[in-house]
Design a protein around this motif. Sequence first.
Motif, PDB file in Angstrom:
ATOM      1  N   LEU A  35      22.859  44.810  38.789  1.00 57.55           N
ATOM      2  CA  LEU A  35      23.347  43.535  39.312  1.00 57.55           C
ATOM      3  C   LEU A  35      24.122  42.774  38.241  1.00 57.55           C
ATOM      4  CD1 LEU A  35      20.221  42.323  41.331  1.00 57.55           C
ATOM      5  CD2 LEU A  35      22.232  43.533  42.171  1.00 57.55           C
ATOM      6  N   ARG A  36      23.557  42.702  37.058  1.00 53.57           N
ATOM      7  CA  ARG A  36      24.201  41.973  35.955  1.00 53.57           C
ATOM      8  C   ARG A  36      25.529  42.636  35.587  1.00 53.57           C
ATOM      9  NH1 ARG A  36      23.061  36.860  33.912  1.00 53.57           N
ATOM     10  NH2 ARG A  36      22.994  36.805  31.654  1.00 53.57           N
ATOM     11  N   ALA A  37      25.577  43.964  35.591  1.00 55.90           N
ATOM     12  CA  ALA A  37      26.800  44.669  35.227  1.00 55.90           C
ATOM     13  C   ALA A  37      27.898  44.441  36.261  1.00 55.90           C
ATOM     14  CB  ALA A  37      26.515  46.159  35.080  1.00 55.90           C
ATOM     15  N   ARG A  38      27.527  44.485  37.564  1.00 51.12           N
ATOM     16  CA  ARG A  38      28.543  44.236  38.597  1.00 51.12           C
ATOM     17  C   ARG A  38      29.081  42.812  38.491  1.00 51.12           C
ATOM     18  NH1 ARG A  38      24.905  47.260  41.811  1.00 51.12           N
ATOM     19  NH2 ARG A  38      24.087  45.394  42.844  1.00 51.12           N
ATOM     20  N   ARG A  39      28.168  41.892  38.209  1.00 45.65           N
ATOM     21  CA  ARG A  39      28.601  40.495  38.074  1.00 45.65           C
ATOM     22  C   ARG A  39      29.544  40.338  36.877  1.00 45.65           C
ATOM     23  NH1 ARG A  39      23.887  36.562  39.278  1.00 45.65           N
ATOM     24  NH2 ARG A  39      24.416  37.393  41.329  1.00 45.65           N
ATOM     25  N   ALA A  40      29.215  40.974  35.765  1.00 49.05           N
ATOM     26  CA  ALA A  40      30.086  40.905  34.583  1.00 49.05           C
ATOM     27  C   ALA A  40      31.446  41.520  34.889  1.00 49.05           C
ATOM     28  CB  ALA A  40      29.429  41.625  33.413  1.00 49.05           C
ATOM     29  N   ALA A  41      31.464  42.656  35.598  1.00 45.20           N
ATOM     30  CA  ALA A  41      32.736  43.302  35.936  1.00 45.20           C
ATOM     31  C   ALA A  41      33.583  42.401  36.818  1.00 45.20           C
ATOM     32  CB  ALA A  41      32.463  44.634  36.634  1.00 45.20           C
ATOM     33  N   ALA A  42      32.953  41.774  37.821  1.00 44.21           N
ATOM     34  CA  ALA A  42      33.696  40.900  38.723  1.00 44.21           C
ATOM     35  C   ALA A  42      34.295  39.720  37.976  1.00 44.21           C
ATOM     36  CB  ALA A  42      32.775  40.409  39.840  1.00 44.21           C
ATOM     37  N   LEU A  43      33.518  39.130  37.067  1.00 43.39           N
ATOM     38  CA  LEU A  43      33.999  37.946  36.354  1.00 43.39           C
ATOM     39  C   LEU A  43      35.048  38.308  35.305  1.00 43.39           C
ATOM     40  CD1 LEU A  43      30.653  35.980  35.999  1.00 43.39           C
ATOM     41  CD2 LEU A  43      32.497  35.630  37.634  1.00 43.39           C
ATOM     42  N   LEU A  44      34.978  39.506  34.755  1.00 38.80           N
ATOM     43  CA  LEU A  44      36.036  39.934  33.839  1.00 38.80           C
ATOM     44  C   LEU A  44      37.333  40.187  34.592  1.00 38.80           C
ATOM     45  CD1 LEU A  44      34.009  42.274  31.465  1.00 38.80           C
ATOM     46  CD2 LEU A  44      35.282  40.239  30.771  1.00 38.80           C
ATOM     47  N   GLU A  45      37.242  40.680  35.818  1.00 38.59           N
ATOM     48  CA  GLU A  45      38.471  40.891  36.585  1.00 38.59           C
ATOM     49  C   GLU A  45      39.072  39.569  37.044  1.00 38.59           C
ATOM     50  OE1 GLU A  45      39.798  42.910  40.764  1.00 38.59           O
ATOM     51  OE2 GLU A  45      39.235  44.155  39.070  1.00 38.59           O
ATOM     52  N   VAL A  46      38.249  38.665  37.532  1.00 40.85           N
ATOM     53  CA  VAL A  46      38.758  37.394  38.061  1.00 40.85           C
ATOM     54  C   VAL A  46      39.278  36.502  36.946  1.00 40.85           C
ATOM     55  CG1 VAL A  46      38.059  35.254  39.209  1.00 40.85           C
ATOM     56  CG2 VAL A  46      37.349  37.471  40.132  1.00 40.85           C
ATOM     57  N   GLY A  47      38.586  36.513  35.803  1.00 41.98           N
ATOM     58  CA  GLY A  47      39.023  35.686  34.683  1.00 41.98           C
ATOM     59  C   GLY A  47      38.318  34.344  34.657  1.00 41.98           C
ATOM     60  N   GLU A  48      38.983  33.342  34.098  1.00 40.82           N
ATOM     61  CA  GLU A  48      38.391  32.030  33.869  1.00 40.82           C
ATOM     62  C   GLU A  48      37.936  31.394  35.184  1.00 40.82           C
ATOM     63  OE1 GLU A  48      36.596  29.468  32.313  1.00 40.82           O
ATOM     64  OE2 GLU A  48      37.859  30.350  30.751  1.00 40.82           O
ATOM     65  N   LEU A  49      36.702  30.870  35.193  1.00 39.07           N
ATOM     66  CA  LEU A  49      36.160  30.194  36.377  1.00 39.07           C
ATOM     67  C   LEU A  49      36.379  28.690  36.332  1.00 39.07           C
ATOM     68  CD1 LEU A  49      32.691  31.924  37.019  1.00 39.07           C
ATOM     69  CD2 LEU A  49      34.875  32.360  38.143  1.00 39.07           C
ATOM     70  N   ARG A  50      36.568  28.152  35.148  1.00 41.77           N
ATOM     71  CA  ARG A  50      36.706  26.700  35.051  1.00 41.77           C
ATOM     72  C   ARG A  50      38.043  26.242  35.599  1.00 41.77           C
ATOM     73  NH1 ARG A  50      35.784  25.708  28.877  1.00 41.77           N
ATOM     74  NH2 ARG A  50      36.815  27.726  28.839  1.00 41.77           N
ATOM     75  N   ALA A  51      38.033  25.089  36.230  1.00 43.73           N
ATOM     76  CA  ALA A  51      39.283  24.499  36.706  1.00 43.73           C
ATOM     77  C   ALA A  51      40.162  24.171  35.506  1.00 43.73           C
ATOM     78  CB  ALA A  51      38.994  23.233  37.505  1.00 43.73           C
ATOM     79  N   ARG A  52      41.458  24.201  35.720  1.00 40.96           N
ATOM     80  CA  ARG A  52      42.384  24.004  34.606  1.00 40.96           C
ATOM     81  C   ARG A  52      42.163  22.666  33.912  1.00 40.96           C
ATOM     82  NH1 ARG A  52      46.409  26.793  32.812  1.00 40.96           N
ATOM     83  NH2 ARG A  52      48.049  25.839  31.583  1.00 40.96           N
ATOM     84  N   SER A  53      41.824  21.650  34.664  1.00 45.15           N
ATOM     85  CA  SER A  53      41.606  20.327  34.071  1.00 45.15           C
ATOM     86  C   SER A  53      40.373  20.282  33.191  1.00 45.15           C
ATOM     87  CB  SER A  53      41.472  19.284  35.185  1.00 45.15           C
ATOM     88  OG  SER A  53      40.371  19.629  36.028  1.00 45.15           O
ATOM     89  N   ASP A  54      39.506  21.302  33.311  1.00 48.32           N
ATOM     90  CA  ASP A  54      38.264  21.318  32.550  1.00 48.32           C
ATOM     91  C   ASP A  54      38.303  22.294  31.381  1.00 48.32           C
ATOM     92  OD1 ASP A  54      35.495  20.209  32.623  1.00 48.32           O
ATOM     93  OD2 ASP A  54      34.932  22.327  32.745  1.00 48.32           O
ATOM     94  N   LEU A  55      39.448  22.942  31.160  1.00 51.96           N
ATOM     95  CA  LEU A  55      39.492  23.995  30.160  1.00 51.96           C
ATOM     96  C   LEU A  55      39.299  23.473  28.745  1.00 51.96           C
ATOM     97  CD1 LEU A  55      42.318  26.354  31.424  1.00 51.96           C
ATOM     98  CD2 LEU A  55      39.859  26.723  31.483  1.00 51.96           C
ATOM     99  N   GLY A  56      39.676  22.245  28.489  1.00 55.49           N
ATOM    100  CA  GLY A  56      39.546  21.721  27.137  1.00 55.49           C
ATOM    101  C   GLY A  56      38.126  21.369  26.751  1.00 55.49           C
ATOM    102  N   ARG A  57      37.238  21.261  27.724  1.00 51.22           N
ATOM    103  CA  ARG A  57      35.861  20.861  27.439  1.00 51.22           C
ATOM    104  C   ARG A  57      34.991  22.078  27.186  1.00 51.22           C
ATOM    105  NH1 ARG A  57      32.723  18.038  32.199  1.00 51.22           N
ATOM    106  NH2 ARG A  57      32.276  20.198  32.727  1.00 51.22           N
ATOM    107  N   ARG A  58      34.279  22.072  26.097  1.00 49.99           N
ATOM    108  CA  ARG A  58      33.417  23.206  25.767  1.00 49.99           C
ATOM    109  C   ARG A  58      32.018  22.950  26.325  1.00 49.99           C
ATOM    110  NH1 ARG A  58      32.864  26.474  20.108  1.00 49.99           N
ATOM    111  NH2 ARG A  58      30.989  27.656  20.617  1.00 49.99           N
ATOM    112  N   SER A  59      31.610  23.827  27.235  1.00 44.90           N
ATOM    113  CA  SER A  59      30.302  23.688  27.850  1.00 44.90           C
ATOM    114  C   SER A  59      29.215  24.089  26.872  1.00 44.90           C
ATOM    115  CB  SER A  59      30.232  24.581  29.098  1.00 44.90           C
ATOM    116  OG  SER A  59      28.911  24.631  29.579  1.00 44.90           O
ATOM    117  N   PRO A  60      28.116  23.305  26.812  1.00 46.85           N
ATOM    118  CA  PRO A  60      27.027  23.680  25.906  1.00 46.85           C
ATOM    119  C   PRO A  60      26.353  24.980  26.321  1.00 46.85           C
ATOM    120  CG  PRO A  60      26.377  21.861  27.338  1.00 46.85           C
ATOM    121  CD  PRO A  60      27.840  22.067  27.548  1.00 46.85           C
TER     122      PRO A  60
END
Length: 826
Positions: free
Chosen positions: A436-461
């Motif tokens: 499950l974790r591997a499929r999720r990692a593969a999906a997120l690597l293909e899709v790329g950044e999840l953060r909205a563009r307006s939020d890219l400058g903020r570093r999440s803790p």
Amino acid sequence: MIAPLPIDAHLTSLVACVKAGRNLVLQAEPGAGKTTRVPWALLEAGLLDPGDAWILEPRRLAARMAATRIAEERNEPVGGRVGYAVRFEQKVSRQTRLRFVTEGLLLRRLQADPELKGTAVVVLDECHERHLHTDLALALLRRLQRTSRPDLRLVAMSATLDTAPLAAYLDAEVTVCPGRAHPVTVEHLPRPDDRPLAEQVQEAVARLLSEPLEGHVLVFLPGAAEIRAAETLLAPLAEARGLDLRPLHGSLSFEAQKAAVAPSERRKLLLSTNVAESSLTVDGVHTVVDSGLGREAVHAPDSGLSRLRTLRISQARCLQRTGRAGRLGPGRCLRLFTEADFRGRPAFDLPEILRSDLAEAALALHDLGVGQLQAFPWFEAPPREALEAAERLLGLLGALDGDGGLSSVGRRLAPLPLHPRLARLVVAGEDLGIPLRARRAAALLEVGELRARSDLGRRSPGIAHGLDCDLWVRLDAFEEAEAAGFRSGAVRAAGLDPSALRQARLLLESLSTPGEDLHAGAEGEERILKALLRAYPDRVARRGGAGTYTFVGGGGARLGAESRVGNADLILALEAEGHGRETRIRLGARLEPEWLLEAFPEVISDQECLVFHEGSERVERRSALLYGDLVLDETRGPADPSDPAVAELLAEAALARNTLGDRWDGLLQRAAWLARLRPDLGLPEGEALRRATVCKAALGLRTLKELEAADGGSALRSVLGSEAVRLLEAWLPETVVLKGRRVRIDYGGEAPVLASRLQDFFGMKEAPRLAEGRLPLVLHLLAPNQRAVQVTTDLAGFWQRAYRELRPQLSRRYPKHRWPEDPLQG
């Protein structure tokens, strides 16, 4: 009632061509109606009985909209006789006879059903775009025709197409059909504009709205980021003028895309990527604003990295965009570039197959039984180095066996709708008990950044993790959104992009297989990193200095400042952008050397070698553990000075630095003359003699300082041997005696030179000669100011002629010196 289109007059002859068993290449101008009318004509003529037709479209939106348009014109539901299938979505049934699909789905179909059973015709729409899957589909379909499916018919269609090469490849009949095009007035910029693109678009739209304007306005921009920037600047203007401002790009949901192109009485301002260039008719557009820019992926086979670049599109694509303004009546196109710029552009874009990563295509071809990719009958063969890079990657992923066919791992990768790297991640995750974790990692690597563009400058803790990996941020964000049921409020509050989340969810659904994760916590994290290593074996990098990393296989990159793995000596570069020295690692993961040994024992090697250390100027023995050519660990210690290899390294360093001085040069120059005079002695010459002598002197030494102080004469005598040494001293002395003092001979030129005061030669009838008279000395006869008054090998001739003329001048200039009338009296 269905409105007539220009293609209607040609349908009878087109159908007759296909019925006669011929392939067809159709060049039809924009607006002719080829996409919706030709497939239906084939169906009505009974050419699909008892099967179906697959119509390949370059984009998902085009496939959906074409199927929807045909179904609506016939008052039928989508998914009845006309349907579509795109990634993550399909509307088809047993009754579907016309199936509009994206090109990649045909490849999956061929892998599952190599003979395309039940399909009578394949239509390749907008094949001028020359996507990688277009070329691959062409080649595979033509191969199928020539083997087990001679009854299969192919129809290739486009508005801007060089028909001759394609018709020759398909052995096809060519038909040209005019479109329903109206004249379009094209305006160029008078001079280049260097302002940000969004500002240029804002000014162009404002100018249009200040004049009488009919219909909708379609603005072509290179990507979603540029659309968002332009949308921000245009929003106040759109609101003030009552315009319906709509983005249109591939990341939007189908509902949003359909709403953007749906008929509307309210004037629209559409900001679109290339999805609106072809295959898709946007009703009501009278005006086009063309940025002249597009986005394309470029793959570098040497580094294995791909990057997106923004570039000036070809003339053909500019014409495609312009034509969108002339569908319903006279139109207008504002080009945000000069006419000279347009004339300087290439006629057509470079096909994807000449610039793309071919790993996915190579895996599919191997799965279809193609062994030698170089010999495959391509429509246009890709570069050899790109194919070799693809094969090399498949080999690293363990997808190929020793004979070039698919291994057991390769057969597991092939059915997965992912790039081979990400498919390997999924398979490794299954083997490591974290599917499950591997499929999720593969999906997120293909899709790329999840953060909205307006939020890219903020570093999440983020959430605390035991192991450093930049992918955790993306995984944590997805899992938090999942826990919140993907509610829009929670998604916005987390600063996530709903479109990216939707794509990730759909991809995950397509990868769903039975199996639960057997490991969690730190153990689960370690296993996902090991799975990532299996997917990116060529992206291992070791830290250098100042935030730089060196990749296995060569090349380097900088780690992005936002990365969490900056303290790791060994990392995995999951996402990188740029090229050459500008490469930046955006997403990294920490590695442990023992993981490499566990995963790739055949690539790990121990190396013992001698190296010259520049700082200490000494030869050291280095023991290194290597992953390929990448040093994982090394130790250094003193070298054994009795080892001849130590002397060779020391000599090489000394020769490269040229630090041995004139003392060595004089000895070697004399020996070089001896080698010329006596070739029968078999002495080394030139650089070989110098190297042999320095190596001999370096024996038993370890530092450059020791070598510089060594006895070069002793080393040279050892190299020459006793007979040569005897001749060297007798024939080529270091000095000669003149008037009781020793004068050094210079052997460094084209002839040996003896330079001394003219008075030293008084009483001497002839110039001295070396090597038992075989080698004359060139005399430099010096005045008291140490400048030569004569250069000669004929001393007797000098006394008889030149000296008589020079003597009065020398006497006047140097009266304190003796200048006898007869120089032979001494």
